[in-house]
Design a protein around this motif. Structure first.
Motif, PDB file in Angstrom:
ATOM      1  N   GLY A  42     -50.271 -51.739   9.892  1.00 18.27           N
ATOM      2  CA  GLY A  42     -51.493 -50.945   9.895  1.00 18.27           C
ATOM      3  C   GLY A  42     -51.299 -49.447   9.909  1.00 18.27           C
ATOM      4  N   VAL A  43     -50.065 -48.965   9.795  1.00 15.25           N
ATOM      5  CA  VAL A  43     -49.817 -47.527   9.788  1.00 15.25           C
ATOM      6  C   VAL A  43     -48.906 -47.159   8.625  1.00 15.25           C
ATOM      7  N   SER A  44     -49.018 -45.915   8.193  1.00 14.46           N
ATOM      8  CA  SER A  44     -48.130 -45.369   7.169  1.00 14.46           C
ATOM      9  C   SER A  44     -47.231 -44.344   7.830  1.00 14.46           C
ATOM     10  N   ILE A  45     -45.920 -44.553   7.694  1.00 17.24           N
ATOM     11  CA  ILE A  45     -44.934 -43.714   8.365  1.00 17.24           C
ATOM     12  C   ILE A  45     -44.139 -42.965   7.308  1.00 17.24           C
ATOM     13  N   THR A  46     -44.003 -41.659   7.494  1.00 21.43           N
ATOM     14  CA  THR A  46     -43.171 -40.867   6.593  1.00 21.43           C
ATOM     15  C   THR A  46     -42.073 -40.179   7.396  1.00 21.43           C
ATOM     16  N   TRP A  47     -40.884 -40.167   6.820  1.00 19.74           N
ATOM     17  CA  TRP A  47     -39.739 -39.451   7.405  1.00 19.74           C
ATOM     18  C   TRP A  47     -39.345 -38.348   6.435  1.00 19.74           C
ATOM     19  N   GLN A  48     -39.080 -37.168   6.975  1.00 17.59           N
ATOM     20  CA  GLN A  48     -38.706 -36.024   6.150  1.00 17.59           C
ATOM     21  C   GLN A  48     -37.559 -35.296   6.823  1.00 17.59           C
ATOM     22  N   ALA A  49     -36.564 -34.914   6.062  1.00 12.45           N
ATOM     23  CA  ALA A  49     -35.414 -34.193   6.604  1.00 12.45           C
ATOM     24  C   ALA A  49     -35.798 -32.765   6.979  1.00 12.45           C
ATOM     25  N   GLY A  50     -34.935 -32.133   7.807  1.00 13.64           N
ATOM     26  CA  GLY A  50     -35.100 -30.703   8.048  1.00 13.64           C
ATOM     27  C   GLY A  50     -35.347 -30.282   9.472  1.00 13.64           C
ATOM     28  N   THR A  51     -35.339 -31.219  10.434  1.00 11.11           N
ATOM     29  CA  THR A  51     -35.603 -30.855  11.824  1.00 11.11           C
ATOM     30  C   THR A  51     -34.363 -31.098  12.673  1.00 11.11           C
ATOM     31  N   ALA A  52     -33.993 -30.118  13.470  1.00  8.17           N
ATOM     32  CA  ALA A  52     -32.789 -30.201  14.302  1.00  8.17           C
ATOM     33  C   ALA A  52     -33.040 -30.996  15.574  1.00  8.17           C
ATOM     34  N   SER A  53     -32.014 -31.697  16.029  1.00  9.56           N
ATOM     35  CA  SER A  53     -32.061 -32.323  17.344  1.00  9.56           C
ATOM     36  C   SER A  53     -32.019 -31.237  18.410  1.00  9.56           C
ATOM     37  N   ALA A  54     -32.871 -31.373  19.425  1.00 10.41           N
ATOM     38  CA  ALA A  54     -32.863 -30.426  20.539  1.00 10.41           C
ATOM     39  C   ALA A  54     -31.812 -30.773  21.576  1.00 10.41           C
ATOM     40  N   LEU A  55     -31.113 -31.901  21.390  1.00  8.60           N
ATOM     41  CA  LEU A  55     -30.216 -32.414  22.423  1.00  8.60           C
ATOM     42  C   LEU A  55     -28.805 -32.615  21.891  1.00  8.60           C
ATOM     43  N   ASP A  56     -28.410 -31.782  20.938  1.00  7.04           N
ATOM     44  CA  ASP A  56     -27.114 -31.939  20.280  1.00  7.04           C
ATOM     45  C   ASP A  56     -26.196 -30.768  20.623  1.00  7.04           C
ATOM     46  N   THR A  57     -26.257 -29.707  19.855  1.00  9.30           N
ATOM     47  CA  THR A  57     -25.359 -28.566  20.025  1.00  9.30           C
ATOM     48  C   THR A  57     -25.868 -27.583  21.073  1.00  9.30           C
ATOM     49  N   ALA A  58     -25.023 -26.620  21.417  1.00 10.76           N
ATOM     50  CA  ALA A  58     -25.378 -25.657  22.457  1.00 10.76           C
ATOM     51  C   ALA A  58     -26.591 -24.823  22.071  1.00 10.76           C
TER      52      ALA A  58
END
Length: 325
Positions: A264-280
């Motif tokens: 019942g939902v439409s999901i879209t994934w798009q590149a370009g957002t950084a993880s906030a919990l990865d690098t310094a």
């Protein structure tokens, strides 16, 4: 690595004296003389100190907002939590600030909202602060349950589970907050879609905004202060999943598909957002992409992108949307 960094940075601000790495401390009920501990809907033994005192992580109230076009401190890929309520001007709350404050009590077009982010579970959720005819304001208790932030309301000092928006201890126990549609996207994505939008200004507090105190957390072997079950199906505890209601889609499946219409939902994934919990530096985090979820009429749907262990902990009977075997 991530916890040593966290203690080194946060400890200077909130005095984490005597706190060993990976060690929790006993709950201090003395900080909560107005909390009714006899009225609880969870086992109190599941709640533990996260190592900081009440308000040691300071929630913010009535944040200053500035025009998106005036903001020049954020990296293009930096994650922001977007809130677009009705005809109100869309607002972006950078995770570089939410990481250090976890709760922002705001008001948008006359609607009181709580903008929340628990880094340990990656849960970024916005709630309506109105409950049963009263408006609540929230702070950070310093406690965790299944590694998720336990909030408290300043009016009754009841404790609330952030991941589910439900009061678990105190006068309000059993009461649920209304979650509002919001989503995490890159700063570039927000300002492109909303050039006349607003963004939360840098708080006037002594914090190294833009730095990640949880370096390497989302690729670590185990969640912090969590001793519950691992998720089923061999899914890594710290793998990100999309939650809509009591269903969870692995983010890897969504990134492979790009667009998926299911349940019942439409999901879209798009590149370009950084993880906030990865690098310094948050702006330099690896690309984990961003998610939008809409219903059949094209309206945004309440959802969350959280770690798999947290979904399993709070929705143990939830449905895992793994696709064809």
């Amino acid at each position: 690595m991530f916890l040593r960094t966290f203690i080194a940075i946060v400890g200077a601000s909130v005095a984490l004296t005597g706190m060993a790495i990976g060690q929790s401390t006993a709950l201090d009920r003395g900080q909560w003389p107005n909390t009714d501990f006899d009225n609880a809907i969870v086992d109190l033994s599941e709640i533990r100190s996260g190592g900081v005192p009440r308000d040691g992580i300071p929630a913010l109230d009535d944040p200053a907002m500035i025009p998106a076009q005036a903001e020049d401190r954020l990296g293009d890929a930096e994650p922001v939590l977007t809130l677009a309520l009705g005809d109100a001007t869309p607002r972006a709350y950078p995770l570089r600030y939410l990481t250090w404050h976890e709760i922002v009590n705001d008001e948008v077009a006359g609607q009181p909202v709580a903008v929340t982010f628990c880094p340990l579970c990656n849960t970024a959720l916005v709630f309506d602060r109105r409950v049963a005819g009263r408006t609540l304001s929230f702070g950070v208790s310093g406690n965790l349950r299944f590694s998720d932030m336990v909030m408290y309301d300043r009016e009754t000092e009841s404790w609330w589970q952030q991941a589910v928006g439900r009061a678990i201890v105190g006068e309000m126990a059993g009461t649920e907050l209304t979650a509002l549609p919001a989503w995490v996207e890159s700063w570039d994505s927000f300002r492109t879609a909303h050039p006349d939008g607003l963004v939360m200004d840098e708080p006037d507090a002594r914090r190294p905004y833009g730095r990640n105190p949880y370096v390497g957390y989302d690729t670590s072997a185990r969640p912090f202060l969590y001793d519950g079950e691992d998720p089923p199906h061999g899914i890594d505890p710290l793998a990100r999943v999309l939650r809509v209601g009591d269903r969870a889609w692995p983010l890897q499946r969504l990134s492979d598909a790009g667009v998926l219409t299911e349940a019942g939902v439409s999901i879209t994934w798009q590149a370009g957002t950084a993880s906030a919990l990865d690098t310094a530096r948050i702006s330099e985090g690896r690309d984990i992409g961003q998610i939008r979820v809409r219903d059949a009429s094209g309206m945004d749907v309440v959802h969350d992108v959280l770690f798999a262990f947290a979904f399993h902990a709070f929705w143990p009977d939830g449905e895992w949307m793994l696709g064809a075997e």
